[in-house]
Design a protein around this motif. Structure first.
Motif, PDB file in Angstrom:
ATOM      1  N   THR A  14       0.841  -1.194   0.000  1.00  0.00           N
ATOM      2  CA  THR A  14       0.000   0.000   0.000  1.00  0.00           C
ATOM      3  C   THR A  14       0.882   1.252   0.000  1.00  0.00           C
ATOM      4  O   THR A  14       2.036   1.211   0.445  1.00  0.00           O
ATOM      5  N   LEU A  15       0.306   2.349  -0.489  1.00  0.00           N
ATOM      6  CA  LEU A  15       1.022   3.626  -0.447  1.00  0.00           C
ATOM      7  C   LEU A  15       1.314   4.001   1.003  1.00  0.00           C
ATOM      8  O   LEU A  15       2.360   4.553   1.325  1.00  0.00           O
ATOM      9  N   GLN A  16       0.366   3.654   1.873  1.00  0.00           N
ATOM     10  CA  GLN A  16       0.512   3.962   3.300  1.00  0.00           C
ATOM     11  C   GLN A  16       1.783   3.365   3.894  1.00  0.00           C
ATOM     12  O   GLN A  16       2.556   4.051   4.564  1.00  0.00           O
ATOM     13  N   GLU A  17       2.021   2.076   3.623  1.00  0.00           N
ATOM     14  CA  GLU A  17       3.187   1.453   4.239  1.00  0.00           C
ATOM     15  C   GLU A  17       4.497   1.944   3.615  1.00  0.00           C
ATOM     16  O   GLU A  17       5.558   1.785   4.196  1.00  0.00           O
ATOM     17  N   LEU A  18       4.406   2.571   2.450  1.00  0.00           N
ATOM     18  CA  LEU A  18       5.601   3.152   1.825  1.00  0.00           C
ATOM     19  C   LEU A  18       5.907   4.561   2.356  1.00  0.00           C
ATOM     20  O   LEU A  18       6.968   5.109   2.081  1.00  0.00           O
ATOM     21  N   SER A  19       4.962   5.153   3.061  1.00  0.00           N
ATOM     22  CA  SER A  19       5.250   6.491   3.605  1.00  0.00           C
ATOM     23  C   SER A  19       5.194   6.523   5.132  1.00  0.00           C
ATOM     24  O   SER A  19       5.566   7.518   5.746  1.00  0.00           O
ATOM     25  N   ASP A  20       4.729   5.421   5.744  1.00  0.00           N
ATOM     26  CA  ASP A  20       4.735   5.338   7.213  1.00  0.00           C
ATOM     27  C   ASP A  20       6.160   5.431   7.744  1.00  0.00           C
ATOM     28  O   ASP A  20       7.074   4.823   7.179  1.00  0.00           O
ATOM     29  N   SER A  21       6.346   6.185   8.808  1.00  0.00           N
ATOM     30  CA  SER A  21       7.673   6.298   9.405  1.00  0.00           C
ATOM     31  C   SER A  21       7.548   6.559  10.901  1.00  0.00           C
ATOM     32  O   SER A  21       6.961   7.560  11.312  1.00  0.00           O
ATOM     33  N   GLY A  71       7.050 -15.387  -2.528  1.00  0.00           N
ATOM     34  CA  GLY A  71       6.066 -16.246  -1.864  1.00  0.00           C
ATOM     35  C   GLY A  71       5.924 -16.041  -0.367  1.00  0.00           C
ATOM     36  O   GLY A  71       5.175 -16.767   0.282  1.00  0.00           O
ATOM     37  N   VAL A  72       6.672 -15.120   0.194  1.00  0.00           N
ATOM     38  CA  VAL A  72       6.517 -14.795   1.624  1.00  0.00           C
ATOM     39  C   VAL A  72       6.479 -13.269   1.790  1.00  0.00           C
ATOM     40  O   VAL A  72       6.965 -12.536   0.932  1.00  0.00           O
ATOM     41  N   PRO A  73       5.892 -12.799   2.905  1.00  0.00           N
ATOM     42  CA  PRO A  73       5.766 -11.344   3.099  1.00  0.00           C
ATOM     43  C   PRO A  73       7.101 -10.600   3.113  1.00  0.00           C
ATOM     44  O   PRO A  73       8.112 -11.127   3.558  1.00  0.00           O
ATOM     45  N   ILE A  74       7.051  -9.382   2.603  1.00  0.00           N
ATOM     46  CA  ILE A  74       8.204  -8.481   2.611  1.00  0.00           C
ATOM     47  C   ILE A  74       7.823  -7.263   3.444  1.00  0.00           C
ATOM     48  O   ILE A  74       6.738  -6.706   3.268  1.00  0.00           O
ATOM     49  N   ARG A  75       8.732  -6.858   4.332  1.00  0.00           N
ATOM     50  CA  ARG A  75       8.472  -5.698   5.174  1.00  0.00           C
ATOM     51  C   ARG A  75       9.211  -4.480   4.624  1.00  0.00           C
ATOM     52  O   ARG A  75      10.362  -4.570   4.210  1.00  0.00           O
ATOM     53  N   VAL A  76       8.525  -3.339   4.615  1.00  0.00           N
ATOM     54  CA  VAL A  76       9.165  -2.089   4.180  1.00  0.00           C
ATOM     55  C   VAL A  76       9.692  -1.360   5.414  1.00  0.00           C
ATOM     56  O   VAL A  76       8.915  -0.962   6.278  1.00  0.00           O
ATOM     57  N   ASN A  77      10.996  -1.199   5.503  1.00  0.00           N
ATOM     58  CA  ASN A  77      11.585  -0.436   6.623  1.00  0.00           C
ATOM     59  C   ASN A  77      11.490   1.060   6.371  1.00  0.00           C
ATOM     60  O   ASN A  77      11.284   1.842   7.289  1.00  0.00           O
ATOM     61  N   SER A  78      11.683   1.446   5.115  1.00  0.00           N
ATOM     62  CA  SER A  78      11.657   2.859   4.757  1.00  0.00           C
ATOM     63  C   SER A  78      11.353   2.998   3.275  1.00  0.00           C
ATOM     64  O   SER A  78      11.945   2.319   2.453  1.00  0.00           O
TER      65      SER A  78
END
Ligand SMILES: [Zn+2]
Length: 118
Positions: free
Chosen positions: A5-12, A48-55
């Motif tokens: 989501t755009l949200q998780e790409l700008s959450d900080s 095939g598995v979740p990826i987390r966005v740190n920043s």
């Protein structure tokens, strides 16, 4: 956009803690959308598995706060620091990203995370 989501790409967390505005403008949103559609979603699908966005997106103030380089692709919403949760999973993720379109692909800190930019 399927997985990201755009949200998780700008959450900080830093922006919240420091009360820094990290709202992307129209151009940045467009770039984030492209990054998701062309790189992040296809990589997630193949991995095939979740990826987390740190920043992801960083406003100028946030980028300065976290010590990002001046011309960073994070400023225009074209970069993301991501992890699949372990160095070995990141190794597989890195191999997948090499075959997808990108301008920058960096194995960071011994594989703790990966920087990718489009
Ligand atoms: Zn980065």
């Amino acid at each position: 956009m399927k997985y990201f989501t755009l949200q998780e790409l700008s959450d900080s967390d830093t922006a919240v803690r420091m009360n820094i505005d990290n709202e992307p403008d129209k151009d940045a949103v467009e770039n984030m959308r492209r990054l998701i559609d062309v790189v992040l979603d296809p990589a997630r699908e193949l991995l095939g598995v979740p990826i987390r966005v740190n920043s992801g997106y960083r406003s100028k103030m946030l980028n300065e706060e976290v010590g990002g380089v001046k011309q960073s692709y994070h400023l225009s919403g074209r970069a993301a620091d991501i992890t699949a949760g372990s160095v070995s999973a990141n190794r597989r993720l890195f191999a997948i990203l090499r075959k997808l379109p990108h301008k920058e692909l960096i194995w960071e800190k011994g594989g703790i995370w990966i920087h990718v930019a489009l």
